[in-house]
Design an enzyme around this catalytic site. Structure first.
Site, PDB file in Angstrom:
ATOM      1  N   GLU A 102       0.816  -1.231   0.000  1.00 16.90           N
ATOM      2  CA  GLU A 102       0.000   0.000   0.000  1.00 16.90           C
ATOM      3  C   GLU A 102       0.845   1.275   0.000  1.00 16.90           C
ATOM      4  OE1 GLU A 102      -0.062  -2.408   2.246  1.00 16.90           O
ATOM      5  OE2 GLU A 102       0.448  -1.602   4.227  1.00 16.90           O
TER       6      GLU A 102
ATOM      7  N   ASP B 131      11.755 -18.269   7.719  1.00 16.50           N
ATOM      8  CA  ASP B 131      12.356 -18.972   6.586  1.00 16.50           C
ATOM      9  C   ASP B 131      11.353 -19.891   5.888  1.00 16.50           C
ATOM     10  OD1 ASP B 131      15.010 -19.140   5.376  1.00 16.50           O
ATOM     11  OD2 ASP B 131      14.868 -21.285   5.823  1.00 16.50           O
TER      12      ASP B 131
ATOM     13  N   ARG C 230      15.302  -9.773  -9.841  1.00 20.46           N
ATOM     14  CA  ARG C 230      16.540  -9.870  -9.071  1.00 20.46           C
ATOM     15  C   ARG C 230      16.153 -10.720  -7.864  1.00 20.46           C
ATOM     16  NH1 ARG C 230      17.929  -8.645  -3.501  1.00 20.46           N
ATOM     17  NH2 ARG C 230      20.106  -8.096  -3.409  1.00 20.46           N
TER      18      ARG C 230
ATOM     19  N   ASP D 156      16.529 -12.252  -4.438  1.00 19.10           N
ATOM     20  CA  ASP D 156      17.201 -11.944  -3.180  1.00 19.10           C
ATOM     21  C   ASP D 156      17.757 -13.220  -2.541  1.00 19.10           C
ATOM     22  OD1 ASP D 156      17.612  -9.947  -0.995  1.00 19.10           O
ATOM     23  OD2 ASP D 156      16.324 -11.303   0.134  1.00 19.10           O
TER      24      ASP D 156
ATOM     25  N   LYS E 106      21.513 -17.737  -2.086  1.00 23.67           N
ATOM     26  CA  LYS E 106      22.354 -18.700  -1.386  1.00 23.67           C
ATOM     27  C   LYS E 106      21.620 -19.292  -0.175  1.00 23.67           C
ATOM     28  CE  LYS E 106      27.119 -18.418   0.416  1.00 23.67           C
ATOM     29  NZ  LYS E 106      28.129 -17.375   0.737  1.00 23.67           N
ATOM     30  N   HIS E 107      20.527 -18.660   0.215  1.00 22.92           N
ATOM     31  CA  HIS E 107      19.795 -19.075   1.411  1.00 22.92           C
ATOM     32  C   HIS E 107      18.490 -19.779   1.082  1.00 22.92           C
ATOM     33  CE1 HIS E 107      22.744 -16.948   3.680  1.00 22.92           C
ATOM     34  NE2 HIS E 107      22.575 -15.910   2.891  1.00 22.92           N
TER      35      HIS E 107
ATOM     36  N   GLU F  74      21.226 -12.810  -5.900  1.00 25.41           N
ATOM     37  CA  GLU F  74      22.228 -12.335  -4.941  1.00 25.41           C
ATOM     38  C   GLU F  74      22.817 -13.538  -4.218  1.00 25.41           C
ATOM     39  OE1 GLU F  74      22.280  -9.811  -0.769  1.00 25.41           O
ATOM     40  OE2 GLU F  74      20.654 -11.131  -1.326  1.00 25.41           O
TER      41      GLU F  74
ATOM     42  N   ASP G  70      23.053  -2.229  -0.154  1.00 23.65           N
ATOM     43  CA  ASP G  70      23.553  -2.978   0.987  1.00 23.65           C
ATOM     44  C   ASP G  70      24.965  -2.597   1.409  1.00 23.65           C
ATOM     45  OD1 ASP G  70      21.274  -4.494   1.451  1.00 23.65           O
ATOM     46  OD2 ASP G  70      21.856  -6.031   0.004  1.00 23.65           O
TER      47      ASP G  70
ATOM     48  N   ARG H 200      20.866   4.359   1.547  1.00 23.17           N
ATOM     49  CA  ARG H 200      19.559   4.450   0.887  1.00 23.17           C
ATOM     50  C   ARG H 200      19.068   5.890   0.984  1.00 23.17           C
ATOM     51  NH1 ARG H 200      17.794  -1.310   3.679  1.00 23.17           N
ATOM     52  NH2 ARG H 200      19.417  -2.500   2.618  1.00 23.17           N
TER      53      ARG H 200
HETATM   54  C1  NOJ Z   1      19.748  -8.988   0.789  1.00 23.27           C
HETATM   55  C2  NOJ Z   1      19.123  -7.704   0.440  1.00 23.27           C
HETATM   56  O1  NOJ Z   1      19.773  -7.072  -0.571  1.00 23.27           O
HETATM   57  C3  NOJ Z   1      19.062  -6.955   1.726  1.00 23.27           C
HETATM   58  O2  NOJ Z   1      18.830  -5.617   1.513  1.00 23.27           O
HETATM   59  C4  NOJ Z   1      18.003  -7.633   2.519  1.00 23.27           C
HETATM   60  O3  NOJ Z   1      17.837  -7.040   3.770  1.00 23.27           O
HETATM   61  C5  NOJ Z   1      18.359  -9.090   2.726  1.00 23.27           C
HETATM   62  N1  NOJ Z   1      18.824  -9.718   1.539  1.00 23.27           N
HETATM   63  C6  NOJ Z   1      17.188  -9.884   3.255  1.00 23.27           C
HETATM   64  O4  NOJ Z   1      16.153  -9.923   2.328  1.00 23.27           O
END
Ligand code: NOJ
Ligand code: NOJ
Length: 709
Positions: free
Chosen positions: A127, A216, A244, A246, A249-250, A274, A346, A397
């Protein structure tokens, strides 16, 4: 037609062509991506600043950096001509899905998901970025405006988690407004409920533990699997051109192969993720590039990110960049698809590390001309930075505070983004170092007869005499493509041999970037790109390059021709033919039968379904030994027995039982076995006959067997 009218018609036709090429080509290698943190870009609609369902998370004074500041999708739309004027051809916007509605701190100050990484409902638009009804209107309008301007829209997308489980809504997840589960109320196991990751080199923890207390998601659960895939399809239906991804790797690695496949089955898209960190010194570097080479998902280039920051901000020698590119290029098969960046949301901005605009310009010029798809972080073109707490998150940011189209950086991005469209060496070419010392880097990009030569001197006060420079540029004199914007001047080249033409000696002045380039005429079709790189028969795939001719030729997979959907001089779309699964060198031929260079494509057996394999009481292992899965189809490595060809390494939280999620061909009967690959690469097979399994046609699968002694 008068000549003026004729010229006008020509311009119209050219504009139309440029427009359609930009929008329809599935070729991100020629794009320049502009990364936007939506909340911090522009407030285009004040009525969504403090919506009732999540009121109190907005700070109109913009002093609490953890609060919403008012930027929204309408704001990006209103700044479209500014974005287009910079020459960028894609925007990457922060996650737009509905995020949690409450303060994540138990009291003041506000901590809000203004960044978008705390989802509560992946089926809706937040929103703060759209409207109080969580409707698609603002997103649709933004996509329409972007596409009208030849700009692709990449949506940031977090499959790993819902939201912070230490406060706020405690991970609560909704499906289009219908509650699914939260951390404390999860009867169907939609979440993993494991501790936070403590060992970032442990493959099991990385995928199955919580990332910084973010709830998770359990992607092997059929409901979550379908929820996430459906949600992405919905964004594709609303016009998203790419994602993109996020924290890839997790997220369960094997599952992500099926995710990519599901996205590509919906419509053509570009995916990059990422994988922090995929640099060559990371213990999981091999896992990182295996994933990028095989999954269909490209990666952000963290290795180059570090090197560029080291060289341009910390004044390290250029050999660091040169070595990084050369190592990565030998690991990453699709290295021109790596997404390159030196700033992101980041990390502190380059100007925080070193407040020197020359260095920023040089880093930009490097990024925009080196290999990979470059990302420019919003605000860098306005030299924005805030150095509080060393400029780390959230101080990177920044609020976009000016939209000045005459900055040197804005002009530079425009020139080099335009060159990327016009000279295929940048998008498709190889990368070669031509001259190097600590301060000077001269490198060449080359795609057949398209050449771009770039010279950078980062020293702030010393010029360097350059001698002995060879180039593939044909003999001639080349003006600086940047017309002196960064102090470059022309280069004269004389004829040599073997693609090495000597350049005249010259001096490269302090803080200079010069770019010289030449576009050749193809004598045969030249293939620079394929996308996606993996898919089953029937999937739509695009090959891009130049010199294809304007009438249909063929695209061959072995001796089988693909069925052509569209054909232009630079882009051919076809469907993957029904050939047996495996790795192919696809070959395009012109209508006259002239063959292009081949390009690799992996033909899957069928669309992919995630299946979790468990093998109990497997062969004993010593440190460095791992159990892998291998089997009868390409999805199982076609009985491969190496780290790169077998499936794994498997995970052993319950040693000596091992498990792994892998993506397998729907409805197919497969044969498989488990093997041990020892630290010294010696392979031990389990005994007995092959295991057999028929992969389900939907949902997720589970296999549980014991190692055969
Ligand atoms: C990586 C993102 O770029 C970051 O900004 C974010 O907080 C974490 N992943 C968790 O989503
Ligand atoms: C070779 C292995 O030795 C064997 O165990 C396995 O069954 C076959 N590959 C499959 O063809």
């Amino acid at each position: 037609m008068t000549s003026r009218k004729f010229r006008f018609a020509l311009v119209l036709a050219a504009t139309f062509l440029a427009f359609t090429c930009l929008v329809t080509a599935q070729d991100f290698k020629k794009q320049v991506i502009y990364q936007i943190v939506t909340d911090r870009f522009f407030n285009g609609n004040t009525s969504n600043d403090n919506p009732s369902q999540s009121s109190g998370l907005f700070d109109s004074t913009r002093t609490n950096w953890f609060a919403y500041w008012g930027g929204d999708l309408a704001g990006i739309q209103q700044k479209m001509s500014y974005i287009k004027g910079m020459g960028v051809t894609a925007i990457w916007i922060s996650p737009t899905v509905d995020n949690e509605n409450r303060n994540m701190n138990s009291s003041t100050p506000i901590s809000a998901p203004y960044h978008g990484y705390d989802a509560r409902d992946f089926m809706r638009v937040d929103e703060h970025f759209g409207d109080a009804g969580n409707s698609w209107t603002a997103f649709n309008n933004l996509v329409t405006a972007a596409h009208q301007n030849g700009i692709k829209v990449i949506v940031d997308w977090a499959n790993n988690h819902s939201n912070y489980n230490g406060g706020g809504e405690s991970g609560a997840l909704y499906n289009n407004g219908v509650f699914m589960a939260s951390d404390s109320n999860d009867p169907s196991s939609y979440f993993h409920h494991n501790p936070n990751i403590s060992d970032y080199n442990d493959r099991y923890q990385l995928q199955y533990y919580a990332l910084a207390a973010l709830e998770d998601l359990n992607q092997e659960n059929a409901t979550i699997d379908s929820y996430l895939k459906t949600a992405m399809h919905q964004f594709q239906q609303h016009g998203a051109d790419g994602f993109r991804l996020d924290a890839i790797k997790h997220v369960t690695w094997g599952w992500e192969y099926s995710l990519a496949n599901s996205v590509f089955n919906q419509s053509p898209a570009f995916l990059y993720g990422e994988w922090y960190s995929n640099d060559q010194y990371d213990p999981l570097y091999h896992d990182a590039y295996k994933f990028a080479n095989q999954s269909g998902i490209s990666e952000l280039d963290f290795g180059l990110n570090t090197a560029v920051r080291d060289v341009f901000a910390s004044n390290n020698n250029f050999s660091e960049i040169d070595g990084t590119i050369s190592t990565e290029n030998s690991s990453f098969l699709w290295n021109n698809d790596l997404v390159t960046f030196f700033d992101s949301h980041d990390e502190s901005r380059l100007l925080t590390l070193n407040n020197n605009n020359n260095r920023l310009h040089q880093a930009m010029a490097f990024l925009l001309t080196s290999r990979g798809i470059p990302v420019i972080l919003y605000g860098d073109e306005q030299y924005l930075h805030n150095d509080t707490n060393s400029g780390n998150d959230p101080y990177d940011r920044v609020q976009m505070s000016s939209f000045n189209t005459s900055t040197t950086a804005y002009q530079l991005i425009n020139k080099l983004a335009t060159l990327r469209q016009n000279n295929d060496a940048l998008g498709y070419g190889g990368f070669q170092q031509r001259w190097l010392n600590g301060d000077v880097y001269i490198y060449e990009r080359k795609f057949f007869n398209d050449v771009v030569l770039v010279a950078i001197n980062k020293n702030d006060s010393t010029g360097y005499a350059i001698s002995g420079l060879d180039t593939a540029l044909p003999a001639g004199t080349y003006p600086d493509y940047l017309t002196g914007l960064l102090s470059g001047s022309s280069l004269t080249v004389t004829a040599g041999s073997g693609g090495n033409n000597p350049a005249n000696n010259f001096t490269l002045p302090a803080h200079t970037v010069a770019v010289w380039q030449s576009v050749g005429t193809p004598t045969a079709p030249e293939v620079g790109s394929i996308g996606p790189t993996v898919g089953q028969p029937g999937m739509t795939v695009t090959i891009a390059g130049k010199g294809f001719g304007n009438s249909n030729g063929t695209v061959m997979f072995g001796s089988t021709a693909a069925s052509i959907k569209s054909w232009s001089d630079t882009s051919v779309t076809f469907t993957v033919p029904s050939v047996s699964n495996g790795i192919y060198q696809a070959q395009l031929k012109s209508n006259a039968g002239t063959a292009a260079n081949t390009i690799q494509f992996t033909v899957l057996t069928a669309q992919l379904i995630p299946v979790t394999f468990t093998v109990n009481n497997a062969s004993p292992t010593n440190p460095g030994d791992f159990i892998f899965l291998t089997g009868s189809t390409i999805e199982l490595g076609n009985w491969g027995t190496t780290f790169d060809t077998a499936i794994g390494p498997m995970l052993d939280p319950n040693y000596p039982n091992w498990f792994l999620n892998a993506s397998l061909p729907a409805g197919t009967q497969v044969q498989f076995k488990f093997i041990k690959i020892a630290a010294n690469s010696a392979v031990t097979w389990e005994n007995g006959s092959n295991h057999q399994y028929t992969v389900p046609t939907g949902g997720t699968g589970f296999v549980n067997v014991s190692w055969q002694y």
